[in-house]
Design a protein around this motif. Structure first.
Motif, short mmCIF file in Angstrom:
data_model
loop_
_atom_site.label_atom_id
_atom_site.label_comp_id
_atom_site.label_asym_id
_atom_site.label_seq_id
_atom_site.Cartn_x
_atom_site.Cartn_y
_atom_site.Cartn_z
N TRP A 1 -6.83 5.77 -5.29
CA TRP A 1 -6.91 5.53 -3.84
C TRP A 1 -7.38 4.12 -3.54
CZ3 TRP A 1 -11.43 4.10 -1.53
CH2 TRP A 1 -12.59 4.28 -2.27
N TRP A 2 -8.18 3.53 -4.40
CA TRP A 2 -8.72 2.20 -4.13
C TRP A 2 -7.73 1.09 -4.44
CZ3 TRP A 2 -8.72 -0.28 -8.72
CH2 TRP A 2 -8.88 0.49 -9.87
N SER A 3 -6.55 1.43 -4.92
CA SER A 3 -5.54 0.39 -5.15
C SER A 3 -5.14 -0.29 -3.84
CB SER A 3 -4.32 0.97 -5.86
OG SER A 3 -3.69 1.93 -5.05
N ALA A 4 -5.22 0.43 -2.73
CA ALA A 4 -4.92 -0.17 -1.42
C ALA A 4 -5.93 -1.27 -1.10
CB ALA A 4 -4.93 0.90 -0.34
N TRP B 1 -2.43 4.97 5.67
CA TRP B 1 -3.20 6.18 5.38
C TRP B 1 -3.04 7.21 6.49
CZ3 TRP B 1 -8.50 6.03 2.62
CH2 TRP B 1 -8.35 5.44 1.37
N VAL C 1 -3.72 -1.05 5.91
CA VAL C 1 -4.13 0.13 5.13
C VAL C 1 -4.32 1.34 6.05
CG1 VAL C 1 -5.89 1.07 3.60
CG2 VAL C 1 -5.17 -1.30 3.35
N SER D 1 0.17 2.68 -3.74
CA SER D 1 -0.95 3.64 -3.70
C SER D 1 -0.62 5.02 -4.29
CB SER D 1 -1.45 3.80 -2.27
OG SER D 1 -2.18 2.68 -1.90
N GLY E 1 -9.69 4.61 5.97
CA GLY E 1 -8.81 3.73 5.20
C GLY E 1 -8.75 2.34 5.81
N THR F 1 0.84 -1.21 0.00
CA THR F 1 0.00 0.00 0.00
C THR F 1 0.87 1.25 0.00
OG1 THR F 1 -1.77 -1.14 1.17
CG2 THR F 1 -1.78 1.25 1.27
N TYR F 2 1.93 1.23 0.78
CA TYR F 2 2.81 2.40 0.86
C TYR F 2 3.47 2.70 -0.48
CZ TYR F 2 6.62 5.40 2.40
OH TYR F 2 7.50 6.44 2.55
N GLY G 1 -9.88 -1.02 3.96
CA GLY G 1 -8.90 -2.10 3.79
C GLY G 1 -9.31 -3.38 4.50
#
Length: 123
Positions: free
Chosen positions: A23-26, A56, A52, A18, A95, A14-15, A99
């Motif tokens: 944003w929804w890739s996490a 975030w 997640v 993303s 977030g 995610t880090y 997640g």
């Protein structure tokens, strides 16, 4: 042990991924990680929530520090919140929930395709 490994994988991906995508890739990352690795529903939710949510919250806090809390103070005034740091926690909570539910969905989707093992009467 699997929870910690899953949490680290979700958090690291995610880090790094993303910022490059939406944003929804996490949420997609949490879904895929928990689909690939078998776990209980609670374990998957906690890993997705913390993985997640912490990323975030850390990113929101970093942005808040970089602009010296000017933007978060203005948003806090608009939303009638007393302390701007609550926005950082709210970002982490939103977030984390997204997640967590994505990871839970990945585990549930995996369980659709796996046949339960037949238990012996004696085991």
């Amino acid at each position: 042990m699997k929870l910690i490994i899953r949490l680290i994988i979700i958090g690291a991906l995610t880090y790094f991924i993303s910022p490059l995508f939406f944003w929804w890739s996490a949420m997609f990352i949490a879904f895929i990680v928990c689909y690939i690795s078998p776990s209980s529903s609670l374990n998957a939710f906690v890993a997705g929530f913390l993985g997640v949510g912490l990323v975030w919250m850390g990113h929101a806090w970093n942005l808040d520090v970089l602009n010296e809390s000017k933007f978060s103070t203005q948003i806090a005034e608009i939303m009638q919140v007393n302390d701007p740091i609550l926005l950082v926690f709210a970002t982490g909570l939103i977030g984390g929930l997204a997640g967590g539910f994505a990871a839970l969905s990945g585990t549930s989707f995996r369980q659709l395709f796996i046949k339960p093992k037949k238990r012996s009467l004696y085991s």
